[in-house]
Design an enzyme around this catalytic site. Sequence first.
Site: not given
Ligand code: NAD
Length: 499
Positions: A149, A177, A226, A281, A384
């Site tokens: 998101f 979201r 995440s 991130c 985090e």
């Molecule tokens: P999230 O892991 O909740 O969701 C990411 C994606 O995974 C979404 O499209 C979501 O629909 C999907 N998802 C969620 N739960 C799932 C499940 N149980 N099974 C399958 N798919 C699922 O992450 P978020 O809250 O949207 O984003 C924030 C996180 O992303 C933070 O931890 C941040 O550090 C990380 N992030 C990392 C980077 C990087 O390049 N390392 C960049 C941006 C954000």
Amino acid sequence: MQELTHYVNGEKVAGTSGRFADVLNPATGEVQAKVPLATKAEMDAVIAKAAEAQVGWAATNPQKRARVMMKFGQLINEHMDTLAELVAREHGKTLPDARGDVQRGLEVVEVCMGTPSLLKGEFTDSGGPGIDLYSMRQPLGVVAGITPFNFPAMIPLWKMAPALSCGNAMILKPSERVPSTSLYLAELLKEAGLPDGVLQVVNGDKEAVDAILDNETIQAVGFVGSTPIAQYIYGRAATNGKRAQCFGGAKNHMLIMPDADLDKAADALVGAGFGAAGERCMAISVAVPVGKETADGLIERLLPRIEKLKVGPYTAGEDIDYGPVITAQAKARIEGLIDSGVEQGAKLLTDGRGLTLQGYENGYFVGPTLFDNVTAEMDIYKEEVFGPVLSTVRMDNYEDALNLVKDNAYGNGTAIYTADGDTARDFANRVNVGMVGINFPIPVPLSYHTFGGWKKSAFGDLNQYGPDAFRFYTRTKTVTQRWFSGIKEGGEFNFKAMD
Ligand code: NAD
């Protein structure tokens, strides 16, 4: 109530599952739209259509594919304000920050305008007698992007631009979201000349993601989100024989050395710690001053800067420093972690809990929070936080500070503030983190380098964007060729002596 759609075969298509997720306005807590959540059957049908479209797209020469990226880049520029508004409306970040979100994605599109050069193969002339070898990069087929998101424009663009430029079709599953920016980008790509079906935006949750992971047509999965979900997706995709790169969470430290310019370090920490409400991130969430004098001097400079920060909705004008966090659950989680910091003995210097803004009482605002005397055992350090919370971990010397970063589970980004080139160089060489800033707080590499963390911040091989993306989204095929001597001079009619 606006009902959003998927974007399939060049058209907006309503969901058929009957399941929806709420798209919130984080500044007010109101539901502003409903987004459909695709079923496995819907996802499988969309993937099959993408596979059909990919054949013609892969056969389109790289220069023509690059021209689509040129036009796409032009359209993103023309529609920058609309895109920034879409980002801000669903995410809550300020408009200048939302423009930055679009801009850093656009820069990857710009690199993809050079696709023909990036896809050039290798050639060895006369590797043996009359034998030549050449290697070519071929598209994988249908690939998937699953995005978080916190960057509604940038990360979908990091995924789609290189994947498409390499001749693949892509299924993009944006965060439920913040779905609108991806849907809009798909429309711009169609206008830029992308054939229908080559980019399919399918909204959904775990059911849609699992359908991607289990579908045999999908050749590669690029995920950002995440750490627990990154690890899950990496495992399931790899078990199913797919190429996968899954980028996860972070805990980014900034070392402040005794010779650092403390005013510059404090300015940098305020932006890197609290910008976008800490929902980056690459946010700095841990300040590591070396020596008591450095720590005291840093805190003294941070406090007045933090007091001046303006928190509010993006609609309140461009002098707002940051907006709300994404959901009520995110706010509750962040405030719970602040509680745990207090209970476990950290010193709370500014308290962002319980912030309510007049007229936005149901918004998910968290004030800037600064802790001193945090230790590596506390939850506020280990977890985090993904919110506007900066923890200070005091260290006596450089080696201990370096070891703190090295022992942390995450390895996305880190920074050092110092006037000494030798210390900076040593830090950059020895730290086990993927992206390092020297007197630079958020070292997100430019688009012609590549982005990726180490340790629990990334699973799988190769980084995002830049040359690595062109390797990730293609397969190498190597041909060894020999041509036997043919007739070069016309027919021979006379007896010849044996050679
Ligand atoms: P999230 O892991 O909740 O969701 C990411 C994606 O995974 C979404 O499209 C979501 O629909 C999907 N998802 C969620 N739960 C799932 C499940 N149980 N099974 C399958 N798919 C699922 O992450 P978020 O809250 O949207 O984003 C924030 C996180 O992303 C933070 O931890 C941040 O550090 C990380 N992030 C990392 C980077 C990087 O390049 N390392 C960049 C941006 C954000």
